[in-house]
Design a protein around this motif. Sequence first.
Motif: not given
Length: 313
Positions: A8-26
């Motif tokens: 998993v590389r640099n996972f990011t999930k945003k909904i509008k202005s809210k960041t749910i997942v922020d640059k997760v890598s493992f």
Amino acid sequence: MSQYALEVRNFTKKIKSKTIVDKVSFAVEKGEIFGLLGPNGAGKTTIIRMIVSLINRTEGEVVINGHNLDTSFADAMSSLGAIVENPEFYKYMSGYKNLRHYARMAKNEISEERIAEVVKLVKLENAIHQKVRTYSLGMRQRLGVAQALLHNPAILILDEPTNGLDPQGIREFRDYLHELAATGISVLVSSHLLSEMQLMCHRFAIIEKGKLIHISSMDETVAEGVDEQREVAFEMDDASIALETLRSGVVAFEEVSLKEDMLTVKLSKSSIPAVNKLFVEKGLSVYGISAAKATLEDRFLELTNKKGEEAKR
């Protein structure tokens, strides 16, 4: 072929202005059980849903058994098995007929021998021809794993797999996952049950408010250095005399509890032999010494509290 079953590389999930997942890598190594830990709402399920393509990623990429999900979708998904919610089956059909139904939907043909193999693997041989409505929750969980394993994936992904299971069912499920990993299949499992994850996982990552704040092996996490304080219990003839003896010595300690035959104090690991020697020299009998080990819960609270304090500064 990649040494990892999952990257998993640099996972990011945003909904509008809210960041749910922020640059997760493992990355999950082949044949290991890797845990995603965190409180409810930390982002664990969102990460899993992005891995299995149930929701879109804002940024990042995922590689499954060497296949990039964006450029080799079919190959990547054929290397993946997952249970994201509680497994659902046709309750009026037998476990076997449910598996046969899923096998017919697979990309590649799944033989009767493969169905029998996974049934044996999840230890459902004696119940596979019974209707699913007669199954316990633990049996349905194992049937769900059998369904996810039909196409022989490289990695199995499980989201809160022990929810609703009784202690016996949790232990059986944990033992089964260990057997599965021993065959070379990797497992990514998310949970908030820290004591169970400590027994289940080889390595883990802690997710806090959508960020990855820690990743290490379980052995590294619960290991303590020689100078770190831990509770040590001394079983004695007379613990009160032992306490007075310890107070007259030169070893730094903190009293925790005193019972008739048990003195519990906080000591550094390096001080334990000196205390035992002191007791023996004073003619006191020591029947047992037990040092408490750090738990995953201890480490989890330490790390999340530290991040919380840093965020307030």
